[in-house]
Write an enzyme that holds these catalytic residues in place. Sequence first.
Site, PDB file in Angstrom:
ATOM      1  CB  SER A 132      -0.861   0.070   1.103  1.00  0.00           C
ATOM      2  OG  SER A 132      -1.532   1.072   1.355  1.00  0.00           O
ATOM      3  CB  SER A 133       0.763   4.233  -1.857  1.00  0.00           C
ATOM      4  OG  SER A 133      -0.699   4.753  -1.380  1.00  0.00           O
ATOM      5  CB  CYS A 134      -0.641   4.130   3.562  1.00  0.00           C
ATOM      6  SG  CYS A 134      -0.786   2.435   4.270  1.00  0.00           S
TER       7      CYS A 134
ATOM      8  CE1 TYR B  64      -4.191  -2.525   5.060  1.00  0.00           C
ATOM      9  CE2 TYR B  64      -3.314  -0.582   4.098  1.00  0.00           C
ATOM     10  CZ  TYR B  64      -3.809  -1.730   3.719  1.00  0.00           C
ATOM     11  OH  TYR B  64      -3.935  -2.054   2.570  1.00  0.00           O
TER      12      TYR B  64
ATOM     13  CE  LYS C 239      -1.591  -4.545   2.891  1.00  0.00           C
ATOM     14  NZ  LYS C 239      -1.636  -5.624   2.030  1.00  0.00           N
TER      15      LYS C 239
ATOM     16  CG  HIS D 112      -9.410   3.640   0.623  1.00  0.00           C
ATOM     17  ND1 HIS D 112      -9.470   2.124   0.269  1.00  0.00           N
ATOM     18  CD2 HIS D 112      -8.604   3.863   1.304  1.00  0.00           C
ATOM     19  CE1 HIS D 112      -8.459   1.744   0.728  1.00  0.00           C
ATOM     20  NE2 HIS D 112      -7.912   2.980   1.582  1.00  0.00           N
TER      21      HIS D 112
END
Length: 311
Positions: free
Chosen positions: A108-110, A137, A141, A180
Amino acid sequence: MQKDDRIFVAGGAGMIGSAILRRLKEGGFTRLLTRSSAGLDMTDQEKVLEFFMAERPDYVFLTSSRVGGILANSRYPAEFIYSNIMSQTNVIHSAWKAGVKKLLFSGSSCIYPKDCPQPMKEEYLLSGKLESTSEPYAIAKIAGIRMCQSYNRQYGTKYISAIPADAYGPVDDFNPETGHVLPALISKMHQAKINHEPGVDVWGTGAPKREALHVDDLADACIYLMDNYNESEMINIGSGEDISIKALAQVIKEATGYKGKIIFDESKPDGMPRKLLDTSKMQKLGWSPKISLKEGIRQTYRWYQDNPATK
């Protein structure tokens, strides 16, 4: 991958997993393995290992995860970190035990720092503090990425990690409480249109920018990587363009035909100020997305309208 390979899509009922399954079926792959969460609890180490040893998949797409927007991440941090760490750990370890040829882990880009330079390059991982609202989260990841790299280093496995931009499309979570921002706004504006509501609330100032990637493009990219990428270093998948939440809300308003006002609630958090991925590595491999944001949102809204259970 060969057409007769046994391919397991972990999370095949979810948005990303179901899109990968559609693409594989269209490509002529026939030995596809799926399990619902009811049929196989990914957080149960014993059951996951039993499944892998019995089915012996050749390739694994690890897309199963607990996902959500700012509100869901804020309300359920324990569930987000537990479910994701447990499920991905069990799948990666069992894949090694069962001799899986190759595994793709969907990140994930987070995972990138809150104040990360833009666009975000793969080497910026762990170079700063994470955005607090999505930290549990993101940590899960990051652990998955490092686990894949560790197994590659110690056991000689071929586990790759793909970092997608915010995906959207069919089978998305359109619940404003858990989804989202893009699917949540589609749902909110559709309901506001049906109920003739004068305005729709949007969290934050509208200033943050987000990169959106249609899930069909993401599925194509994942399959492309499975066939063409073998490096331990993670690789970004994105559209190469971002848009402010304010502008995104306007695009969704036009797609849904909603005529009311968009009201930004500045008392609510914005999240990361910007999340644009550097996709130069992916471009050098020869892949790029095909679906524009406006067309993707129109397609997604049509799917939402045709599937009453999502409302």
